[in-house]
Design a protein around this motif. Structure first.
Motif, PDB file in Angstrom:
ATOM      1  N   TRP A  36       0.822  -1.207   0.000  1.00  0.00           N
ATOM      2  CA  TRP A  36       0.000   0.000   0.000  1.00  0.00           C
ATOM      3  C   TRP A  36       0.858   1.260   0.000  1.00  0.00           C
ATOM      4  N   LEU A  37       0.419   2.263  -0.769  1.00  0.00           N
ATOM      5  CA  LEU A  37       1.122   3.531  -0.893  1.00  0.00           C
ATOM      6  C   LEU A  37       0.208   4.680  -0.475  1.00  0.00           C
ATOM      7  N   PRO A  38       0.795   5.786  -0.008  1.00  0.00           N
ATOM      8  CA  PRO A  38      -0.032   6.931   0.414  1.00  0.00           C
ATOM      9  C   PRO A  38      -0.424   7.833  -0.758  1.00  0.00           C
ATOM     10  N   ALA A  39      -1.573   8.455  -0.640  1.00  0.00           N
ATOM     11  CA  ALA A  39      -2.040   9.408  -1.653  1.00  0.00           C
ATOM     12  C   ALA A  39      -3.040  10.353  -1.015  1.00  0.00           C
ATOM     13  N   GLY A  40      -3.294  11.463  -1.689  1.00  0.00           N
ATOM     14  CA  GLY A  40      -4.357  12.363  -1.276  1.00  0.00           C
ATOM     15  C   GLY A  40      -5.614  12.033  -2.059  1.00  0.00           C
ATOM     16  N   ALA A  41      -6.762  12.424  -1.511  1.00  0.00           N
ATOM     17  CA  ALA A  41      -8.024  12.119  -2.187  1.00  0.00           C
ATOM     18  C   ALA A  41      -9.036  13.234  -2.011  1.00  0.00           C
ATOM     19  N   ALA A  74     -10.736   9.951 -11.101  1.00  0.00           N
ATOM     20  CA  ALA A  74      -9.738  10.635 -11.911  1.00  0.00           C
ATOM     21  C   ALA A  74      -8.393  10.441 -11.222  1.00  0.00           C
ATOM     22  N   GLY A  75      -7.336  10.375 -11.998  1.00  0.00           N
ATOM     23  CA  GLY A  75      -6.013  10.191 -11.439  1.00  0.00           C
ATOM     24  C   GLY A  75      -5.127  11.382 -11.725  1.00  0.00           C
ATOM     25  N   SER A  76      -4.170  11.619 -10.858  1.00  0.00           N
ATOM     26  CA  SER A  76      -3.192  12.680 -11.091  1.00  0.00           C
ATOM     27  C   SER A  76      -2.226  12.238 -12.180  1.00  0.00           C
ATOM     28  N   THR A  77      -1.235  13.051 -12.462  1.00  0.00           N
ATOM     29  CA  THR A  77      -0.342  12.821 -13.602  1.00  0.00           C
ATOM     30  C   THR A  77       0.279  11.421 -13.601  1.00  0.00           C
ATOM     31  N   THR A  78       0.770  10.963 -12.448  1.00  0.00           N
ATOM     32  CA  THR A  78       1.430   9.661 -12.387  1.00  0.00           C
ATOM     33  C   THR A  78       0.445   8.508 -12.551  1.00  0.00           C
ATOM     34  N   TYR A 112      -8.840  12.385 -15.754  1.00  0.00           N
ATOM     35  CA  TYR A 112      -7.610  13.034 -15.283  1.00  0.00           C
ATOM     36  C   TYR A 112      -7.972  14.222 -14.420  1.00  0.00           C
ATOM     37  N   SER A 113      -7.249  14.398 -13.323  1.00  0.00           N
ATOM     38  CA  SER A 113      -7.496  15.549 -12.458  1.00  0.00           C
ATOM     39  C   SER A 113      -6.256  15.874 -11.654  1.00  0.00           C
ATOM     40  N   CYS A 114      -6.019  17.158 -11.511  1.00  0.00           N
ATOM     41  CA  CYS A 114      -4.919  17.634 -10.674  1.00  0.00           C
ATOM     42  C   CYS A 114      -5.403  18.903  -9.976  1.00  0.00           C
ATOM     43  N   PRO A 115      -6.322  18.740  -9.009  1.00  0.00           N
ATOM     44  CA  PRO A 115      -6.925  19.920  -8.386  1.00  0.00           C
ATOM     45  C   PRO A 115      -5.925  20.764  -7.599  1.00  0.00           C
ATOM     46  N   GLY A 116      -6.008  22.085  -7.800  1.00  0.00           N
ATOM     47  CA  GLY A 116      -5.144  22.992  -7.045  1.00  0.00           C
ATOM     48  C   GLY A 116      -3.676  22.719  -7.272  1.00  0.00           C
ATOM     49  N   THR A 117      -2.940  22.643  -6.181  1.00  0.00           N
ATOM     50  CA  THR A 117      -1.493  22.418  -6.260  1.00  0.00           C
ATOM     51  C   THR A 117      -1.100  21.034  -5.752  1.00  0.00           C
ATOM     52  N   VAL A 118      -2.084  20.127  -5.605  1.00  0.00           N
ATOM     53  CA  VAL A 118      -1.769  18.832  -5.002  1.00  0.00           C
ATOM     54  C   VAL A 118      -0.770  18.032  -5.822  1.00  0.00           C
ATOM     55  N   CYS A 119      -0.762  18.214  -7.147  1.00  0.00           N
ATOM     56  CA  CYS A 119       0.174  17.448  -7.972  1.00  0.00           C
ATOM     57  C   CYS A 119       1.626  17.814  -7.678  1.00  0.00           C
ATOM     58  N   GLU A 122       2.126  15.999  -3.835  1.00  0.00           N
ATOM     59  CA  GLU A 122       1.804  14.594  -3.606  1.00  0.00           C
ATOM     60  C   GLU A 122       2.345  13.737  -4.747  1.00  0.00           C
ATOM     61  N   SER A 123       2.791  12.557  -4.398  1.00  0.00           N
ATOM     62  CA  SER A 123       3.264  11.640  -5.439  1.00  0.00           C
ATOM     63  C   SER A 123       2.100  11.050  -6.218  1.00  0.00           C
ATOM     64  N   ALA A 124       0.913  10.990  -5.611  1.00  0.00           N
ATOM     65  CA  ALA A 124      -0.276  10.473  -6.286  1.00  0.00           C
ATOM     66  C   ALA A 124      -1.511  11.108  -5.672  1.00  0.00           C
ATOM     67  N   HIS A 125      -2.511  11.334  -6.518  1.00  0.00           N
ATOM     68  CA  HIS A 125      -3.770  11.899  -6.029  1.00  0.00           C
ATOM     69  C   HIS A 125      -4.930  11.270  -6.792  1.00  0.00           C
ATOM     70  N   PHE A 126      -5.996  10.957  -6.052  1.00  0.00           N
ATOM     71  CA  PHE A 126      -7.219  10.417  -6.632  1.00  0.00           C
ATOM     72  C   PHE A 126      -8.347  11.415  -6.411  1.00  0.00           C
ATOM     73  N   ASP A 127      -9.050  11.748  -7.491  1.00  0.00           N
ATOM     74  CA  ASP A 127     -10.217  12.609  -7.407  1.00  0.00           C
ATOM     75  C   ASP A 127     -11.420  11.725  -7.745  1.00  0.00           C
ATOM     76  N   PHE A 128     -12.075  11.210  -6.713  1.00  0.00           N
ATOM     77  CA  PHE A 128     -13.102  10.191  -6.873  1.00  0.00           C
ATOM     78  C   PHE A 128     -14.441  10.764  -7.308  1.00  0.00           C
ATOM     79  N   SER A 129     -15.264   9.903  -7.879  1.00  0.00           N
ATOM     80  CA  SER A 129     -16.681  10.237  -7.990  1.00  0.00           C
ATOM     81  C   SER A 129     -17.243  10.304  -6.571  1.00  0.00           C
ATOM     82  N   GLY A 130     -18.360  11.001  -6.412  1.00  0.00           N
ATOM     83  CA  GLY A 130     -18.978  11.059  -5.091  1.00  0.00           C
ATOM     84  C   GLY A 130     -19.331   9.680  -4.572  1.00  0.00           C
TER      85      GLY A 130
END
Length: 264
Positions: A36-41, A74-78, A112-119, A122-130
């Protein structure tokens, strides 16, 4: 003697039909999360919705229907990887909020999503559906978890599995004999693609070009009419799969064609 003959019959039957034998699918990726790896969501769209309609992968309103059933992200760049990450599956879970269940749920990358400055932080970010964001909550606490807006999660790449489904090809609107584009969906296993090739009738294989997301296209100066076979190569493990004559002569733009094959 009778028992021996029956056993031999059943063994031979496995060579010809799936009706007589149990087959376990084997993938290079694990079926359950590990390492398991850490990410923001975060989450976007309506609280019980599917995020955007198809987003940057081109799945359209299929994301709100089975088997995706709005469990998308949605996933961040990586994670998105210039569209090569479309269709890949991840187990995700949260433990940092009182509404978190701590139990993993599976999502498919569809945007694809990179909200604000999180990219940048953070090494990884997930922008989920509700729907997917709320699925990480304890029973009855989905709205409370969504109200947090942003949380830390853990994620793990896993094999995709669509029971009873075969790989599907949706011919894009605007396709014609000189421009042919398809969206590829429901690939078991890796879920992602590095290459798509097309063959008309008994002709030669021709490389298609990734147009955007999960949309692959062929531009040609000579008209093509079908039938078409399509060969897929996955991004993660390089496995190949051929859907023979999956798109018939007389195909129509905007139509979905289901193959008889999937990765196993």
């Amino acid at each position: 003697m009778a028992i021996s003959l029956l056993a031999t019959f059943l063994s031979l039957s496995c060579l010809f039909t799936l009706s007589f034998c149990f087959q376990t699918k084997r993938f290079d990726l694990p079926m359950a999360g590990r390492d398991w790896l850490p990410a923001g969501a975060t989450w976007y769209g309506s609280p019980r919705g599917a995020g955007s309609e198809g987003g940057a992968c081109g799945y359209g309103n299929a994301v709100d229907q089975a088997p995706y059933s709005a469990m998308i992200s949605a996933g961040s760049t990586t994670i998105f990887n210039k569209g090569k990450g479309c269709g890949s599956c991840y187990q995700v879970m949260c433990t940092t909020h009182k509404a978190c269940s701590g139990k993993p749920v599976t999502v498919v990358i569809a945007d694809y999503s990179c909200p604000g400055t999180v990219c940048q932080r953070e090494s990884a970010h997930f922008d989920f559906s509700g729907t997917a964001f709320g699925a990480m909550a304890k029973p009855g606490m989905a709205d409370e978890l969504r109200s947090a807006g942003y949380i830390y999660i853990q994620y793990s790449r896993v094999a995709c599995e669509y029971p009873g489904r075969t790989v599907t090809f949706h011919v894009e609107h605007g396709s014609n004999p000189y421009y042919f584009a398809v969206v590829v969906e429901f690939e078991d296993g890796d879920g992602d693609l590095s290459a798509v090739e097309i063959k008309e009738g008994s002709g030669e294989w021709r490389a298609m070009r990734q147009s955007w997301g999960a949309v692959w296209r062929l531009d040609t100066s000579s008209p093509v009419h079908g039938p078409f076979s399509i060969r897929l190569t996955t991004q993660y493990s390089g496995q190949k799969l051929v859907a023979n004559n999956v798109i018939p002569t007389g195909w129509q733009a905007g139509t979905t064609y289901r193959s008889f094959v999937n990765y196993s």
